[in-house]
Design an enzyme around this catalytic site. Structure first.
Site, PDB file in Angstrom:
ATOM      1  N   ASN A 157     -31.901  23.883 -14.961  1.00  0.00           N
ATOM      2  CA  ASN A 157     -31.917  22.427 -14.762  1.00  0.00           C
ATOM      3  C   ASN A 157     -33.283  21.794 -14.965  1.00  0.00           C
ATOM      4  O   ASN A 157     -33.381  20.646 -15.386  1.00  0.00           O
ATOM      5  CB  ASN A 157     -31.315  22.051 -13.398  1.00  0.00           C
ATOM      6  CG  ASN A 157     -32.068  22.613 -12.232  1.00  0.00           C
ATOM      7  OD1 ASN A 157     -32.789  23.592 -12.354  1.00  0.00           O
ATOM      8  ND2 ASN A 157     -31.899  21.991 -11.074  1.00  0.00           N
ATOM      9  N   GLU A 256     -36.261  29.401  -3.988  1.00  0.00           N
ATOM     10  CA  GLU A 256     -35.960  27.962  -3.951  1.00  0.00           C
ATOM     11  C   GLU A 256     -34.493  27.844  -4.283  1.00  0.00           C
ATOM     12  O   GLU A 256     -34.097  28.026  -5.431  1.00  0.00           O
ATOM     13  CB  GLU A 256     -36.776  27.214  -5.008  1.00  0.00           C
ATOM     14  CG  GLU A 256     -38.266  27.266  -4.808  1.00  0.00           C
ATOM     15  CD  GLU A 256     -38.749  26.388  -3.672  1.00  0.00           C
ATOM     16  OE1 GLU A 256     -37.925  25.665  -3.068  1.00  0.00           O
ATOM     17  OE2 GLU A 256     -39.954  26.445  -3.382  1.00  0.00           O
ATOM     18  N   CYS A 290     -31.851  20.163  -7.152  1.00  0.00           N
ATOM     19  CA  CYS A 290     -31.589  20.638  -5.796  1.00  0.00           C
ATOM     20  C   CYS A 290     -32.025  19.622  -4.751  1.00  0.00           C
ATOM     21  O   CYS A 290     -31.657  19.736  -3.591  1.00  0.00           O
ATOM     22  CB  CYS A 290     -32.240  21.988  -5.571  1.00  0.00           C
ATOM     23  SG  CYS A 290     -33.929  22.027  -6.158  1.00  0.00           S
TER      24      CYS A 290
END
Ligand code: ADP
Length: 487
Positions: A157, A256, A290
């Site tokens: 992403n 993460e 996120c």
């Protein structure tokens, strides 16, 4: 591009300073998610390539960790300059391979380059300490030393900045790296490694293994004793699995992972400002970040004003290829993601949610080749719906009303995730009170961009371990050595 380049063939594996195809000769296609067209091919690496990469990184560690911080900083500064020189090419490649609008891709390249310059500077500030001893004729001191070979696994992403966010602090600390990028975005990864190569990062210090099948390559990295650190950005499920595998060789780990950001709008906030902020951060990268809000909590008296502005803005968003001007909604990365959007909306509606705008796949003829989902606003969302707890990772804004601060905090914290949270209020006391009560690693107060290379980014609970960015970001790549000295 200068020197050797990976562009002629599927030679996207970079080991010991050389571009090469997979040892097996296998390749895989890279697609443009906006129209499904073939963008190129990448080398389909496997265990043998991963092992060669680890060997190269292990062999280079002694010399790289023995360079001065100033030499490492110079390499990173050159990479920073080159990345900015190539920013437009990199941004266009990113838009073609990942789908985000070109303007957003340009922003990402700048953000990616920031890590190179920030850690070039931070390399020079890896300080130890002297510690008073309770014993006469005795001294303590600490040294901070690179952990060793680092395995880095990155997502699609943010296909360029997630690489520099790991590689820059690792190199600054004196570590060497083997990176496995996402199978959707190997070409962006290769372009970043070309920058590092051209910047003069010595052979073996950074190594890249592209693959369509992450499991076997990942296993080689995780099972290797030489690899002393795993840094991963991706889904919570995969992160959990990799963490368990890394435990077998007791590696340092930073993760993460997913998020489920609450976005709290209190009755004293400016509804227009809050709705504008939500429109930007919720639909950032088509909701595929996120830190994208996943539940929007609005104090009841402000709801109508807030929704008016939000729906107006969301309805005006244009979907399409990120190369087209005025497009703010790019494609979803794949069909699985489309299916998830459709399932979450259907499930929410079945349980009583209302679709104010969007709610379905876009079927205009020019959008047929990609997966485009209409930017969506849902109201009346409740804990009975999947979307209330499940990460969406797409362009759906679920809105929930609340009556008081205590209730808002309880609802916001009712998630296993803990990455970002957002608070809109004009009341300073409330802003601090709520921020302190939120169990998240990052809080934006009237702010939708609480990220910077200079600031520690990371989550609590199932959102991960460790921090990236800032002085904390380099700590992840350093061991502390304690030295006791009898005089
Ligand atoms: P997303 O859902 O965003 O695609 P993933 O967690 O599946 O996130 O992917 C993030 C990164 O993890 C990618 O580089 C992917 O290839 C990698 N990955 C996925 N599964 C594995 C695995 N079993 N071993 C190693 N890496 C993996």
């Amino acid at each position: 591009m200068t020197g050797e380049s990976h562009h002629q063939s599927a030679a996207t594996i970079y080991i010991d300073g050389r571009w090469r195809p997979a040892e097996s000769g296998a390749e895989f296609d890279v697609l443009n998610p906006a129209d499904g067209s073939a963008l190129g091919t990448a080398a389909d690496g496997s265990e043998a390539d991963a092992r060669a990469a680890v060997d190269a990184a292990a062999a280079a560690f002694a010399s790289w960790s023995g360079t001065t911080a100033y030499e490492r900083a110079t390499c990173l500064e050159r990479a920073h300059t080159l990345m900015l020189e190539r920013a437009e090419d990199l941004a266009r490649l990113m838009t073609s391979e990942q789908g985000k609008p070109l303007k957003a891709a340009r922003n990402e390249v700048r953000y990616a380059a920031d890590f190179l310059s920030w850690y070039a500077e931070e390399a020079k500030r890896v300080y130890g300490a002297t510690i008073p001893s309770s014993r006469a004729g005795h001294r303590f001191l600490t040294m901070r030393q690179p952990v060793g070979v680092v395995a880095a696994i990155t997502p699609w992403n943010y296909p360029i900045s997630m690489i520099t966010r790991k590689v820059a602090p690792a190199l600054a600390a004196g570590c060497t790296v083997v990176l496995k990028p996402a199978e959707q975005t190997p070409l962006c990864a290769a372009a970043v490694f070309q920058v590092l190569h051209d910047a003069g990062v010595p052979a073996g210090v950074v190594n890249l293994v592209t693959t369509s099948d992450p499991g076997p390559v990942g296993d080689v990295l995780l099972d290797s004793e030489a690899v002393r650190k795993l840094t991963f950005t991706g889904s919570t499920d995969v992160g959990r699995t990799l963490n368990a595998k890394a435990a077998r060789t007791v590696k340092r780990v930073s993760l993460e992972l997913g998020g489920h950001a609450p976005f709290l709008v209190f009755g004293d906030a400016d509804p227009r400002h809050a709705a504008k902020g939500l429109g930007l951060v919720k639909f950032l990268n088509t909701g595929q970040a996120c830190i994208c809000p996943n539940r929007v909590f609005v104090q009841r008296e402000l709801m109508d004003d807030f929704l008016d502005v939000l729906v107006q803005r969301v309805t005006a968003m244009k979907a399409g290829s990120g190369m087209d001007k005025d497009v703010s909604i790019g494609p979803l990365i794949d069909e699985a993601s489309m299916a998830k959007m459709q399932r979450q909306v259907k499930n929410a509606v079945e349980h009583g949610a209302k679709v104010l705008t969007g709610g379905e796949r876009l079927t205009d003829p020019q959008l047929q080749g990609g997966q485009f989902f209409a930017p969506t606003v849902l109201t009346g969302v409740t804990p009975q719906m999947d979307i209330y707890y499940e990460e969406t990772f797409g362009p759906i804004a679920p809105v929930v009303a609340f009556d008081d601060e205590e209730e808002a905090i309880a609802m916001a914290n009712d998630t296993t995730y803990g990455l970002a949270a957002y608070v809109y209020t004009q009341n300073l006391s409330r802003a601090l009170r709520v921020t302190e009560a939120l169990r998240f690693g990052i809080v934006g107060i009237n702010d939708i961009n609480p990220t910077s290379a200079a600031a520690p980014f990371g989550g609590t609970k199932h959102s991960g371990l460790g921090r990236e960015g800032g002085p904390q970001g380099i700590d992840e790549y350093l061991d502390t050595k304690l030295v006791g000295i009898s005089l």
